[in-house]
Design a protein around this motif. Structure first.
Motif, mmCIF file in Angstrom:
data_model
loop_
_atom_site.group_PDB
_atom_site.id
_atom_site.type_symbol
_atom_site.label_atom_id
_atom_site.label_comp_id
_atom_site.label_asym_id
_atom_site.label_seq_id
_atom_site.Cartn_x
_atom_site.Cartn_y
_atom_site.Cartn_z
ATOM 1 N N GLY A 129 0.802 -1.209 0.000
ATOM 2 C CA GLY A 129 0.000 0.000 0.000
ATOM 3 C C GLY A 129 0.838 1.263 0.000
ATOM 4 N N ALA A 130 0.198 2.367 -0.321
ATOM 5 C CA ALA A 130 0.843 3.679 -0.276
ATOM 6 C C ALA A 130 -0.234 4.720 -0.013
ATOM 7 C CB ALA A 130 1.568 3.977 -1.585
ATOM 8 N N GLY A 131 0.167 5.824 0.607
ATOM 9 C CA GLY A 131 -0.830 6.843 0.917
ATOM 10 C C GLY A 131 -0.250 8.073 1.564
ATOM 11 N N VAL A 132 -1.076 8.750 2.343
ATOM 12 C CA VAL A 132 -0.718 10.046 2.909
ATOM 13 C C VAL A 132 -0.838 10.014 4.427
ATOM 14 C CG1 VAL A 132 -3.060 10.971 2.726
ATOM 15 C CG2 VAL A 132 -1.100 12.541 2.696
ATOM 16 N N ASN A 133 0.011 10.789 5.057
ATOM 17 C CA ASN A 133 0.034 10.915 6.513
ATOM 18 C C ASN A 133 -0.021 12.402 6.877
ATOM 19 O OD1 ASN A 133 2.385 11.782 8.597
ATOM 20 N ND2 ASN A 133 1.208 10.109 9.463
ATOM 21 N N TYR A 134 -0.735 12.711 7.960
ATOM 22 C CA TYR A 134 -0.710 14.070 8.505
ATOM 23 C C TYR A 134 -0.408 13.954 9.994
ATOM 24 C CZ TYR A 134 -1.932 18.883 9.646
ATOM 25 O OH TYR A 134 -1.888 20.184 10.073
ATOM 26 N N THR A 135 0.717 14.510 10.413
ATOM 27 C CA THR A 135 1.141 14.375 11.804
ATOM 28 C C THR A 135 0.923 15.673 12.568
ATOM 29 O OG1 THR A 135 2.775 12.673 11.296
ATOM 30 C CG2 THR A 135 3.075 13.890 13.348
ATOM 31 N N ILE A 136 0.227 15.527 13.709
ATOM 32 C CA ILE A 136 -0.030 16.649 14.613
ATOM 33 C C ILE A 136 0.881 16.502 15.824
ATOM 34 C CG2 ILE A 136 -1.767 17.771 16.070
ATOM 35 C CD1 ILE A 136 -3.883 16.527 14.129
ATOM 36 N N PHE A 137 1.650 17.529 16.124
ATOM 37 C CA PHE A 137 2.536 17.544 17.291
ATOM 38 C C PHE A 137 1.820 18.296 18.418
ATOM 39 C CE2 PHE A 137 5.084 17.141 13.530
ATOM 40 C CZ PHE A 137 6.127 16.290 13.871
ATOM 41 N N TYR A 138 1.753 17.687 19.598
ATOM 42 C CA TYR A 138 1.044 18.355 20.694
ATOM 43 C C TYR A 138 1.680 18.013 22.040
ATOM 44 C CZ TYR A 138 -1.385 13.900 21.672
ATOM 45 O OH TYR A 138 -1.676 12.597 21.987
ATOM 46 N N ASN A 139 1.316 18.802 23.059
ATOM 47 C CA ASN A 139 1.819 18.628 24.431
ATOM 48 C C ASN A 139 3.337 18.492 24.477
ATOM 49 O OD1 ASN A 139 -0.773 18.785 25.352
ATOM 50 N ND2 ASN A 139 -0.920 16.674 26.080
ATOM 51 N N ALA A 140 4.021 19.372 23.750
ATOM 52 C CA ALA A 140 5.485 19.344 23.761
ATOM 53 C C ALA A 140 6.014 19.956 25.048
ATOM 54 C CB ALA A 140 6.025 20.105 22.556
ATOM 55 N N SER A 141 6.972 19.281 25.655
ATOM 56 C CA SER A 141 7.697 19.850 26.798
ATOM 57 C C SER A 141 9.093 20.229 26.319
ATOM 58 C CB SER A 141 7.777 18.843 27.944
ATOM 59 O OG SER A 141 8.509 17.699 27.560
ATOM 60 N N SER A 142 9.717 21.193 26.976
ATOM 61 C CA SER A 142 10.987 21.723 26.479
ATOM 62 C C SER A 142 12.214 21.130 27.162
ATOM 63 C CB SER A 142 11.012 23.243 26.644
ATOM 64 O OG SER A 142 10.810 23.589 28.013
ATOM 65 N N GLN A 152 6.037 22.147 13.845
ATOM 66 C CA GLN A 152 5.007 22.452 12.858
ATOM 67 C C GLN A 152 4.360 21.163 12.357
ATOM 68 O OE1 GLN A 152 6.378 24.902 9.650
ATOM 69 N NE2 GLN A 152 4.404 24.972 8.632
ATOM 70 N N ASN A 153 3.013 21.115 12.365
ATOM 71 C CA ASN A 153 2.295 19.965 11.818
ATOM 72 C C ASN A 153 2.581 19.849 10.321
ATOM 73 O OD1 ASN A 153 1.175 19.811 14.377
ATOM 74 N ND2 ASN A 153 -0.735 20.795 13.775
ATOM 75 N N LYS A 154 2.681 18.587 9.838
ATOM 76 C CA LYS A 154 3.077 18.387 8.441
ATOM 77 C C LYS A 154 2.387 17.188 7.810
ATOM 78 C CE LYS A 154 6.563 21.380 7.600
ATOM 79 N NZ LYS A 154 6.713 22.202 6.389
ATOM 80 N N PHE A 155 2.235 17.259 6.473
ATOM 81 C CA PHE A 155 1.834 16.110 5.674
ATOM 82 C C PHE A 155 3.075 15.297 5.318
ATOM 83 C CE2 PHE A 155 -2.017 18.593 4.811
ATOM 84 C CZ PHE A 155 -2.986 17.593 4.879
ATOM 85 N N GLY A 156 2.877 13.991 5.132
ATOM 86 C CA GLY A 156 3.958 13.121 4.710
ATOM 87 C C GLY A 156 3.431 12.023 3.811
ATOM 88 N N PHE A 157 4.343 11.246 3.242
ATOM 89 C CA PHE A 157 4.002 10.139 2.360
ATOM 90 C C PHE A 157 4.267 8.832 3.103
ATOM 91 C CE2 PHE A 157 5.375 7.128 -1.042
ATOM 92 C CZ PHE A 157 4.160 7.023 -1.709
ATOM 93 N N ALA A 158 3.415 7.829 2.900
ATOM 94 C CA ALA A 158 3.554 6.557 3.597
ATOM 95 C C ALA A 158 3.519 5.397 2.609
ATOM 96 C CB ALA A 158 2.444 6.389 4.632
ATOM 97 N N THR A 159 4.345 4.382 2.844
ATOM 98 C CA THR A 159 4.290 3.127 2.097
ATOM 99 C C THR A 159 4.163 1.987 3.099
ATOM 100 O OG1 THR A 159 6.702 2.880 2.103
ATOM 101 C CG2 THR A 159 5.720 4.048 0.245
ATOM 102 N N GLN A 160 3.673 0.832 2.645
ATOM 103 C CA GLN A 160 3.511 -0.291 3.558
ATOM 104 C C GLN A 160 3.556 -1.631 2.828
ATOM 105 O OE1 GLN A 160 -1.355 0.000 3.744
ATOM 106 N NE2 GLN A 160 -0.339 -0.738 5.568
ATOM 107 N N LEU A 161 3.967 -2.649 3.579
ATOM 108 C CA LEU A 161 3.884 -4.040 3.172
ATOM 109 C C LEU A 161 3.319 -4.805 4.355
ATOM 110 C CD1 LEU A 161 7.337 -4.612 1.415
ATOM 111 C CD2 LEU A 161 5.097 -4.479 0.289
ATOM 112 N N GLY A 162 2.470 -5.785 4.077
ATOM 113 C CA GLY A 162 1.904 -6.547 5.185
ATOM 114 C C GLY A 162 1.376 -7.883 4.724
ATOM 115 N N ILE A 163 0.928 -8.656 5.693
ATOM 116 C CA ILE A 163 0.333 -9.952 5.389
ATOM 117 C C ILE A 163 -0.742 -10.270 6.420
ATOM 118 C CG2 ILE A 163 2.069 -11.243 6.718
ATOM 119 C CD1 ILE A 163 1.842 -13.417 4.475
#
Length: 227
Positions: A129-142, A152-163
């Motif tokens: 499979g292949a598709g899209v990811n959107y990652t939200i970053f939250y509750n960050a401590s310093s 910064q929240n960002k879109f990404g690309f995802a690939t997968q193999l499975g059974i």
């Protein structure tokens, strides 16, 4: 080798052959290991980034448009430790190669993939499979060193193999590997480290950019249920 595979497939098929159907929903619970392959360019102080692995439970849903084409949505959240490696703090009276604890951050990365399930005609059902990811970053401590870290929240690309492997007419075992190509623009506010003798450094230290590649591998194993 080919004969052995065919015999194994026939044996698995004699135990359980329950093919997927079009318009079929599936729900799955998996345990995930999330292993970042991180790198970054850190402004002013230099060095590289370090992001810890995480191990979490995950829930996902799959819908079959046809017998072989499906879409999968995964839902889970993970917490990771963050730090720098080999940063140069000599300009503010620190060591020339320091590891800085930048605290922790939560990631919420819903990922949608389109899959093709190979029609082997036996209990083992591999897919890609292949598709899209959107990652939200939250509750960050310093962490204990700097004043603040933001992501910064960002879109990404995802690939997968499975059974999938059918256990019964409704239950099946799943093993899945994903690669998510994810970046973020991190900003570190280290203005609290400004030397009193050099107040002109305050604005520079207060806005240290760190374009970061996270690019995690996501390893999963779990049990699914056909609705």
């Amino acid at each position: 080798m080919k004969k052995l595979f065919i015999m194994g497939c026939l044996l698995a098929g004699s135990i359980s052959v329950f093919s997927q159907k079009s318009n079929e929903w599936r729900i799955r619970a998996r345990g995930l290991g999330i292993v970042p392959q991180e790198s970054a360019g850190i402004g002013v102080v230099g060095g590289d980034i370090s992001i810890g692995a995480a191990y979490i439970p995950e829930l996902d849903f799959t819908y079959f448009f046809t017998k072989n084409i499906a879409a999968e949505l995964i839902l889970g959240t993970s917490r990771h430790t963050v730090g720098t490696k080999g940063s140069d703090l000599s300009a503010i009276g620190g060591p020339s190669s320091a590891d800085i604890d930048l605290g922790k951050v939560w990631l919420l990365p819903p990922t949608l993939t389109l899959q093709y399930h190979l029609p082997l005609g036996c209990g083992f059902k591999p897919y890609a499979g292949a598709g899209v990811n959107y990652t939200i970053f939250y509750n960050a401590s310093s962490g204990p060193v700097v004043k603040n870290v933001s992501y910064q929240n960002k879109f990404g690309f995802a690939t997968q193999l499975g059974i999938d492997y059918d256990i019964s007419k409704k239950l099946y075992l799943n093993i899945d590997v994903k690669k998510i190509f994810l970046k973020t623009d991190a900003t570190v506010d280290a203005s609290n480290l400004t030397p009193s003798a050099h107040p002109e450094l305050n604005s520079v230290l207060g806005n240290i950019g760190a374009p970061t590649k996270i690019n995690p591998w996501v390893f999963g194993i779990g049990i699914g249920y056909k609705l």
